[in-house]
Design a protein around this motif. Sequence first.
Motif, mmCIF file in Angstrom:
data_model
loop_
_atom_site.group_PDB
_atom_site.id
_atom_site.type_symbol
_atom_site.label_atom_id
_atom_site.label_comp_id
_atom_site.label_asym_id
_atom_site.label_seq_id
_atom_site.Cartn_x
_atom_site.Cartn_y
_atom_site.Cartn_z
ATOM 1 N N TYR A 140 64.060 45.899 23.937
ATOM 2 C CA TYR A 140 64.099 44.335 23.971
ATOM 3 C C TYR A 140 65.093 43.766 25.046
ATOM 4 C CZ TYR A 140 65.021 39.752 22.153
ATOM 5 O OH TYR A 140 65.421 38.300 21.932
ATOM 6 N N ILE A 141 66.250 44.444 25.151
ATOM 7 C CA ILE A 141 67.413 43.738 26.191
ATOM 8 C C ILE A 141 66.464 43.777 27.460
ATOM 9 C CG2 ILE A 141 69.385 44.102 27.319
ATOM 10 C CD1 ILE A 141 70.374 44.834 24.390
ATOM 11 N N ARG A 142 66.040 44.969 27.817
ATOM 12 C CA ARG A 142 65.363 45.288 29.100
ATOM 13 C C ARG A 142 64.232 44.280 29.323
ATOM 14 N NH1 ARG A 142 61.317 49.712 30.337
ATOM 15 N NH2 ARG A 142 60.757 49.256 32.436
ATOM 16 N N LEU A 143 63.389 44.085 28.449
ATOM 17 C CA LEU A 143 62.428 42.963 28.504
ATOM 18 C C LEU A 143 62.976 41.402 28.847
ATOM 19 C CD1 LEU A 143 59.313 42.522 28.289
ATOM 20 C CD2 LEU A 143 59.624 42.260 25.693
ATOM 21 N N ARG A 144 64.053 41.468 27.982
ATOM 22 C CA ARG A 144 64.560 39.976 28.110
ATOM 23 C C ARG A 144 65.263 39.686 29.444
ATOM 24 N NH1 ARG A 144 66.968 36.250 23.983
ATOM 25 N NH2 ARG A 144 68.072 35.014 25.222
ATOM 26 N N PHE A 145 66.040 40.852 30.040
ATOM 27 C CA PHE A 145 66.519 40.576 31.390
ATOM 28 C C PHE A 145 65.362 40.478 32.510
ATOM 29 C CE2 PHE A 145 70.623 42.196 29.437
ATOM 30 C CZ PHE A 145 71.274 41.065 29.668
ATOM 31 N N VAL A 146 64.343 41.480 32.346
ATOM 32 C CA VAL A 146 63.419 41.570 33.309
ATOM 33 C C VAL A 146 62.755 40.192 33.393
ATOM 34 C CG1 VAL A 146 61.337 42.733 34.011
ATOM 35 C CG2 VAL A 146 63.078 44.038 33.302
ATOM 36 N N THR A 147 62.181 39.551 32.268
ATOM 37 C CA THR A 147 61.558 38.340 32.186
ATOM 38 C C THR A 147 62.495 37.312 32.829
ATOM 39 O OG1 THR A 147 62.356 37.872 30.111
ATOM 40 C CG2 THR A 147 60.052 38.863 30.555
ATOM 41 N N GLN A 148 63.847 37.157 32.569
ATOM 42 C CA GLN A 148 64.713 36.206 33.292
ATOM 43 C C GLN A 148 64.930 36.483 34.518
ATOM 44 O OE1 GLN A 148 68.692 36.430 31.277
ATOM 45 N NE2 GLN A 148 67.814 35.412 29.412
ATOM 46 N N ARG A 149 64.653 37.348 35.232
ATOM 47 C CA ARG A 149 64.991 38.031 36.773
ATOM 48 C C ARG A 149 63.607 37.212 37.319
ATOM 49 N NH1 ARG A 149 65.410 43.660 37.273
ATOM 50 N NH2 ARG A 149 67.365 43.380 36.182
ATOM 51 N N LEU A 150 62.408 37.590 36.638
ATOM 52 C CA LEU A 150 61.415 37.365 37.329
ATOM 53 C C LEU A 150 61.032 35.639 37.262
ATOM 54 C CD1 LEU A 150 58.609 39.790 35.812
ATOM 55 C CD2 LEU A 150 59.631 39.790 38.270
ATOM 56 N N ARG A 151 61.800 35.044 36.098
ATOM 57 C CA ARG A 151 61.591 33.663 36.247
ATOM 58 C C ARG A 151 62.385 32.919 37.120
ATOM 59 N NH1 ARG A 151 63.222 32.401 30.719
ATOM 60 N NH2 ARG A 151 61.205 33.280 30.203
ATOM 61 N N ARG A 152 63.705 33.594 37.541
ATOM 62 C CA ARG A 152 64.426 33.074 38.613
ATOM 63 C C ARG A 152 63.750 33.213 39.832
ATOM 64 N NH1 ARG A 152 69.517 36.244 36.906
ATOM 65 N NH2 ARG A 152 69.635 35.519 34.660
ATOM 66 N N ALA A 153 63.244 34.207 40.170
ATOM 67 C CA ALA A 153 62.514 34.598 41.374
ATOM 68 C C ALA A 153 61.323 33.554 41.612
ATOM 69 C CB ALA A 153 62.010 36.227 41.442
ATOM 70 N N ASP A 154 60.763 33.442 40.585
ATOM 71 C CA ASP A 154 59.619 32.079 40.744
ATOM 72 C C ASP A 154 60.166 30.921 41.086
ATOM 73 O OD1 ASP A 154 57.662 34.086 40.491
ATOM 74 O OD2 ASP A 154 57.298 33.653 38.252
ATOM 75 N N GLU A 155 61.375 30.438 40.318
ATOM 76 C CA GLU A 155 61.832 29.093 40.646
ATOM 77 C C GLU A 155 62.517 29.245 41.891
ATOM 78 O OE1 GLU A 155 64.818 28.773 37.558
ATOM 79 O OE2 GLU A 155 63.481 28.504 35.954
ATOM 80 N N GLN A 156 62.940 30.155 42.393
ATOM 81 C CA GLN A 156 63.708 30.265 43.669
ATOM 82 C C GLN A 156 62.488 30.044 44.918
ATOM 83 O OE1 GLN A 156 65.823 33.942 44.711
ATOM 84 N NE2 GLN A 156 66.869 32.823 46.771
#
Length: 91
Positions: A49-65
């Motif tokens: 669960y923690i891994r999934l949460r951090f991976v999705t946050q990282r992908l979201r930040r990359a898309d926003e950037q």
Amino acid sequence: MGTAEARCLLGLVLLGAPGLAAGALAEPEICYVLDAVLFLYSLILTGLYIRLRFVTQRLRRADEQKEEEAVYAGLSSGHQETYETLQMKSS
């Protein structure tokens, strides 16, 4: 009680042997084994669960950037000229 007997009782409890189920649940070794299995299961699920949460946050930040870079990039054409000449084919 040996480990082979404990495994046998655990198998019978899981398979649903009605006569041995009440006696097997009274054994503390079975409870310790089940506690260990549940503890490992909870650790694995929490880690996933923690891994999934951090991976999705990282992908979201990359898309926003990427979106921000696209906004501030402007209309630069790089090394191309503004007007290019068309080559006419002779037929």
